[in-house]
Structures are given as structure tokens and as C-alpha cells.
Design a protein around this motif. Structure first.
Motif, short mmCIF file in Angstrom:
data_model
loop_
_atom_site.label_atom_id
_atom_site.label_comp_id
_atom_site.label_asym_id
_atom_site.label_seq_id
_atom_site.Cartn_x
_atom_site.Cartn_y
_atom_site.Cartn_z
N LEU A 135 38.27 43.70 39.92
CA LEU A 135 37.18 42.75 39.77
C LEU A 135 37.78 41.36 39.66
CD1 LEU A 135 34.20 41.99 39.28
CD2 LEU A 135 34.61 42.39 36.85
N VAL A 136 37.31 40.44 40.51
CA VAL A 136 37.75 39.04 40.49
C VAL A 136 36.60 38.21 39.93
CG1 VAL A 136 38.48 37.05 41.86
CG2 VAL A 136 39.28 39.35 42.47
N ILE A 137 36.85 37.52 38.81
CA ILE A 137 35.84 36.65 38.19
C ILE A 137 36.37 35.22 38.26
CG2 ILE A 137 34.46 36.15 36.14
CD1 ILE A 137 35.10 39.02 35.15
N ASP A 138 35.78 34.42 39.15
CA ASP A 138 36.22 33.04 39.34
C ASP A 138 35.06 32.24 39.92
OD1 ASP A 138 37.55 30.62 40.38
OD2 ASP A 138 39.40 31.73 39.93
N ASP A 139 34.84 31.04 39.41
CA ASP A 139 33.72 30.23 39.88
C ASP A 139 34.01 29.51 41.19
OD1 ASP A 139 35.53 28.67 38.29
OD2 ASP A 139 34.07 27.05 38.27
N GLU A 144 28.59 41.76 33.34
CA GLU A 144 27.56 42.73 33.75
C GLU A 144 28.17 43.79 34.66
OE1 GLU A 144 24.57 40.24 35.52
OE2 GLU A 144 23.80 39.57 33.56
N LYS A 145 29.02 43.38 35.59
CA LYS A 145 29.67 44.34 36.49
C LYS A 145 30.60 45.27 35.70
CE LYS A 145 29.29 41.79 40.75
NZ LYS A 145 29.71 41.90 42.12
N LEU A 146 31.29 44.72 34.72
CA LEU A 146 32.18 45.55 33.89
C LEU A 146 31.40 46.57 33.07
CD1 LEU A 146 34.73 42.87 32.73
CD2 LEU A 146 35.32 45.06 33.76
N ALA A 147 30.18 46.23 32.69
CA ALA A 147 29.35 47.16 31.93
C ALA A 147 28.87 48.32 32.81
CB ALA A 147 28.16 46.43 31.32
N ARG A 148 28.75 48.09 34.11
CA ARG A 148 28.23 49.10 35.03
C ARG A 148 29.31 49.92 35.74
NH1 ARG A 148 24.96 44.68 36.77
NH2 ARG A 148 26.11 44.64 38.72
N ILE A 184 35.27 41.14 26.85
CA ILE A 184 35.79 42.35 27.52
C ILE A 184 36.50 43.23 26.50
CG2 ILE A 184 37.51 43.19 29.18
CD1 ILE A 184 36.90 40.64 30.87
N ARG A 185 37.34 42.63 25.67
CA ARG A 185 38.14 43.40 24.72
C ARG A 185 37.31 44.04 23.60
NH1 ARG A 185 41.31 44.73 28.09
NH2 ARG A 185 43.18 43.57 28.54
N LYS A 186 36.12 43.51 23.33
CA LYS A 186 35.25 44.14 22.34
C LYS A 186 34.84 45.54 22.79
CE LYS A 186 32.98 40.03 20.48
NZ LYS A 186 31.70 39.28 20.45
#
Length: 137
Positions: free
Chosen positions: A4-8, A38-42, A66-68
């Protein structure tokens, strides 16, 4: 591996997508931190590439979220503002590695492959221990 790439920044997302799909990785993209969470949750990912500076949440805040929920998925922080202080802060917050933009493609690929292999071995080890405990408890 599934990354997963998260970047604006659209250019960064496209560049990473081109590089990583060319190496056989499956890539999903998120343009905002909240979208990435949201993607990490799914879905489960083998690795997350996370920008440090984003408009909705900082990379450090996103990493904390994420670490939580997930302490094992490797997270690499990417930033255009590279400094020793930022790197130390990122590693203390739970990042597995830190890369300054522009990054060295070869080094990034080597570290991604190493981290995914290490993560898979750790998960396999945990599953084997769980299976042994269940069988011989």
C-alpha cells in the motif's frame, strides 16, 4: 507482495506504482492518510510506503494510528524533508525504515524485498508456534 502506497503527490504514487509493479508487486494507492487507513482496515498488506507530509494527517500521526491496530506490518516512511531528527522520530514512532525523496530505486527494492521476507518468516514462525501449542497443550 502486496504493498500500500500512501502519498498525496500523484507523481510519487505513479512512480512507485510503475517501479513496484515492474518488479512483480501488487500495489494499491491512497492519496490521503485517511483513505490509506480505511484500506488498511479492509485488507492485509505485506508493506506500507507512507509519506511523512500529507494534508490531512502527518505520516507520524498516520503511523501511530496504524500501530494501534497493527504492530507487525512493515511501514517505510518517505519524505522530501530528510534529516536525522525526522528519521529518529519516525523510527521511534514504529517505522521500520526511512527513505528521503528522491530515493535510490535499487536500495528501496532491496529493502522492500528484505522486509517482506523477514515479515513473512516472522508470521510463519508465530503460526507454527500457535499450531504446536494447540497440538501439544
Amino acid at each position: 507482495g502486496h504493498i500500500l502506497v500512501i502519498d498525496d503527490e500523484a507523481d510519487i504514487r505513479e512512480s512507485l506504482e510503475f517501479l513496484l509493479t515492474g518488479e512483480g508487486f501488487r500495489i494499491e494507492l491512497a492519496s490521503r492518510a485517511v483513505e490509506g487507513l480505511e484500506k488498511l482496515a479492509r485488507h492485509e498488506y505485506d508493506l506500507v510506503l507512507l509519506d511523512l507530509m500529507m494534508p490531512d494527517l502527518s505520516g507520524i500521526e498516520t503511523l501511530a494510528e496504524i500501530r494501534k491496530k497493527d504492530t507487525t506490518t512493515p511501514v517505510f516512511l518517505l519524505t522530501a524533508y530528510g534529516s536525522i531528527e525526522v528519521a529518529v522520530e519516525a523510527l521511534k514512532a514504529g517505522a521500520n525504515d526511512y527513505f528521503s525523496k528522491p530515493w535510490d530505486n535499487e536500495k528501496l527494492l532491496i529493502e522492500i524485498e528484505r522486509m517482506i521476507a523477514q515479515s513473512r518468516l516472522l508470521r510463519e514462525n508465530q503460526e507454527l508456534k500457535r499450531a504446536l501449542r494447540q497440538r501439544y497443550s
